[in-house]
Write a protein that holds these residues in place. Sequence first.
Motif, PDB file in Angstrom:
ATOM      1  N   ASP A 119      -6.138  -4.587  60.627  1.00  9.99           N
ATOM      2  CA  ASP A 119      -5.078  -5.517  61.041  1.00  9.99           C
ATOM      3  C   ASP A 119      -4.484  -6.244  59.847  1.00  9.99           C
ATOM      4  OD1 ASP A 119      -4.704  -5.349  63.781  1.00  9.99           O
ATOM      5  OD2 ASP A 119      -6.199  -6.867  64.264  1.00  9.99           O
ATOM      6  N   GLY A 139     -10.323  -5.526  63.258  1.00  5.55           N
ATOM      7  CA  GLY A 139      -9.363  -6.418  63.918  1.00  5.55           C
ATOM      8  C   GLY A 139      -9.420  -7.812  63.326  1.00  5.55           C
ATOM      9  N   ASP A 140      -8.296  -8.509  63.459  1.00  4.33           N
ATOM     10  CA  ASP A 140      -8.335  -9.912  63.024  1.00  4.33           C
ATOM     11  C   ASP A 140      -9.039 -10.768  64.089  1.00  4.33           C
ATOM     12  OD1 ASP A 140      -6.328  -9.928  64.902  1.00  4.33           O
ATOM     13  OD2 ASP A 140      -4.840 -10.943  63.645  1.00  4.33           O
ATOM     14  N   SER A 141      -9.538 -10.119  65.155  1.00  4.58           N
ATOM     15  CA  SER A 141     -10.498 -10.773  66.060  1.00  4.58           C
ATOM     16  C   SER A 141     -11.704 -11.245  65.252  1.00  4.58           C
ATOM     17  CB  SER A 141     -10.943  -9.813  67.177  1.00  4.58           C
ATOM     18  OG  SER A 141     -11.323  -8.562  66.645  1.00  4.58           O
ATOM     19  N   LYS A 191      -2.437  -2.116  61.275  1.00  4.25           N
ATOM     20  CA  LYS A 191      -1.849  -2.476  62.573  1.00  4.25           C
ATOM     21  C   LYS A 191      -1.157  -3.826  62.442  1.00  4.25           C
ATOM     22  CE  LYS A 191      -4.495  -3.865  66.280  1.00  4.25           C
ATOM     23  NZ  LYS A 191      -4.038  -5.254  66.488  1.00  4.25           N
TER      24      LYS A 191
HETATM   25  O1  KIV Z   1      -8.026  -7.962  66.546  1.00  3.47           O
HETATM   26  C1  KIV Z   1      -8.432  -7.149  67.387  1.00  3.47           C
HETATM   27  O2  KIV Z   1      -9.632  -6.936  67.582  1.00  3.47           O
HETATM   28  C2  KIV Z   1      -7.423  -6.439  68.173  1.00  3.47           C
HETATM   29  C3  KIV Z   1      -7.888  -5.683  69.371  1.00  3.47           C
HETATM   30  C4  KIV Z   1      -8.223  -6.625  70.470  1.00  3.47           C
HETATM   31  C5  KIV Z   1      -6.906  -4.661  69.805  1.00  3.47           C
HETATM   32  O3  KIV Z   1      -6.285  -6.484  67.851  1.00  3.47           O
END
Ligand code: KIV
Length: 273
Positions: A94, A54-56, A124
């Motif tokens: 992402d 994820g971009d998290s 994603k």
């Molecule tokens: O970037 C991320 O970790 C996410 C998740 C929270 C779904 O998009």
Amino acid sequence: MSPARPNSPPTSPMSVPKFVAAKGREKKLTVLTAYDFVFASLFDQAGVDAILVGDSLGMVVQGKSTTMPVTLEQMIYHGEIVARAASRSLVIVDLPFMTYQVSPTQAVENAGRVLKETGAGAIKIEGGVNQAATIRALAEADLPVMAHVGMRPQSIRKLGSMAKVQRDEAALLADARAAEEAGAFGIVLELIPRGIAAKITKELSIPTIGIGAGPDCDGQVLVSYDMLGLTEGFQPKFLKQYGDLRTAAFEATRQYLQEVRDGQYPDASHSHE
Ligand code: KIV
């Protein structure tokens, strides 16, 4: 952590078609984020269905206040590490802020780079109705794409707050329908009321993966650092912590510091003659 142990999860690799086919099965789909080799191989061996790079990343690894500064190069760097560590989980990467919003062509070029340079299985992007043309272009280029609707952290400047539950049922349903119709193979539903998530899950034929969207989605995703209790001071209603790794790591570190300072470590048993 050996995959050969009795009762260990299945070892055959998860693919996009298998992920889609899991829709409606009794067992829910499991997804966790990972950004490095250690956690990715651990989650893979534990049997998670998909690992999301994820971009998290920008917030939990880089310590920034939003996901917006994350670059394509950083996602490729971490995506390649995670994909190399995962032998059976589907790896989804992402596309970060402003690497697909400009045009479907930009999205196809960047998604192609991600899949080519990381070895991941899918990408994603955030959006529904507003990204339908891009989702269609990606799907038509055979680049498996997961959509992400509800709270979209890359749109924080427009939405105002990352903690705001998205409640516009008509808009959420339209986003979900548009993503499926354009060719997304799955969809993340973030921070929306459980009733709306249930409605979307019932209507769509692709899997819905919830985060802050209640128990009726086809699967669940959490940011692994939050799930393991590594992040400090983040306790939204939807989050369940399955560990307290921050305390464990802190205590281990304090013990190491004390033993080194006191001359207890290294001792004879940790020395070469
Ligand atoms: O970037 C991320 O970790 C996410 C998740 C929270 C779904 O998009």
